[in-house]
Design a protein around this motif. Structure first.
Motif, mmCIF file in Angstrom:
data_model
loop_
_atom_site.group_PDB
_atom_site.id
_atom_site.type_symbol
_atom_site.label_atom_id
_atom_site.label_comp_id
_atom_site.label_asym_id
_atom_site.label_seq_id
_atom_site.Cartn_x
_atom_site.Cartn_y
_atom_site.Cartn_z
ATOM 1 N N SER A 155 -5.789 0.743 8.995
ATOM 2 C CA SER A 155 -5.133 1.471 8.079
ATOM 3 C C SER A 155 -3.914 0.838 8.134
ATOM 4 N N ALA A 156 -3.758 1.830 6.428
ATOM 5 C CA ALA A 156 -2.301 1.594 6.272
ATOM 6 C C ALA A 156 -0.831 1.650 7.786
ATOM 7 N N GLN A 157 -1.408 2.581 7.923
ATOM 8 C CA GLN A 157 -0.688 2.967 9.607
ATOM 9 C C GLN A 157 -0.153 1.738 10.825
ATOM 10 N N GLU A 158 -2.059 1.777 10.750
ATOM 11 C CA GLU A 158 -2.112 0.581 11.798
ATOM 12 C C GLU A 158 -1.710 -0.576 11.138
ATOM 13 N N ILE A 159 -1.701 -1.053 10.526
ATOM 14 C CA ILE A 159 -0.885 -2.548 9.502
ATOM 15 C C ILE A 159 0.238 -2.099 10.084
#
Length: 200
Positions: A155-159
């Motif tokens: 996800s964008a958060q994980e990236i």
């Protein structure tokens, strides 16, 4: 010249070896079925040229080329491919590859290319050269990195956590990549970039 052939298809590897061995000035000194074995043979036999299939088990031809550069080996690399993907070619050039040829080229074209490389030149199949004019990778390194991680399901958060960027910045990179690739969404952008070989 002393040549090693690395190709995972046994029949093709044997045929290439037999045909090249018929040339007066070419000696095939070793054969490998994967990239790891190719590195072992290069280390052991110190050939002039290594003819590498681009897609092999364990280590690809491009992986091997990059390791040879890192280890500062004198062996020159010629890549054999069935793919005219510009991303592959760009990575090959960064790895210092001297030749980039199609597998279905006639044997006399291959032997001539090996001689050209041995003499210090470069050799690229005309069909591959044309494809490079048609498509250059429009993505920046960071856009490519973000898109690749998104393609792995992050996800964008994980990236953002992986790359030490804010989630907003990651979303901006994704949006820009989608725009540059003229895609409808990130899934389509990932598919386009993968097909072109731009995420390798």
């Amino acid at each position: 010249m002393r040549v090693i052939i690395a190709e995972d298809q046994g029949m093709l590897r044997g045929a290439l070896s037999a045909l090249l061995d018929m040339e007066d000035d070419i000696e095939v000194v070793g054969q490998a079925e994967n990239g790891e074995k190719a590195l072992e043979l290069i280390d052991l036999l110190q050939p002039d040229i290594c003819l590498l299939d681009i897609e092999m088990p364990i280590l690809t031809g491009l992986d091997v080329a990059e390791q040879l550069v890192a280890r500062r080996y004198a062996c020159k690399v010629v890549i054999l491919t069935t793919f005219s993907r510009s991303g592959y070619f760009q990575r090959a050039m960064r790895a210092g590859v001297h030749g980039f040829l199609l597998k279905d080229a006639p044997i006399d074209e291959l032997s001539a290319a090996l001689r050209r490389v041995y003499d210090g030149g470069r050799a690229v199949s005309p069909e591959l050269a044309i494809s490079l004019w048609e498509a250059e990778n429009p993505l920046t390194d960071r856009e490519r990195e973000v898109l690749k991680l998104a393609g792995e399901g992050l996800s964008a958060q994980e990236i953002s956590g992986n790359l030490h960027l804010s989630a907003g910045t990651v979303r901006n990179y994704l949006s820009e990549a989608i725009r540059k690739l003229d895609a409808k969404n990130r899934i389509e952008a990932i598919a386009i970039a993968n097909k072109k070989g731009w995420l390798d």
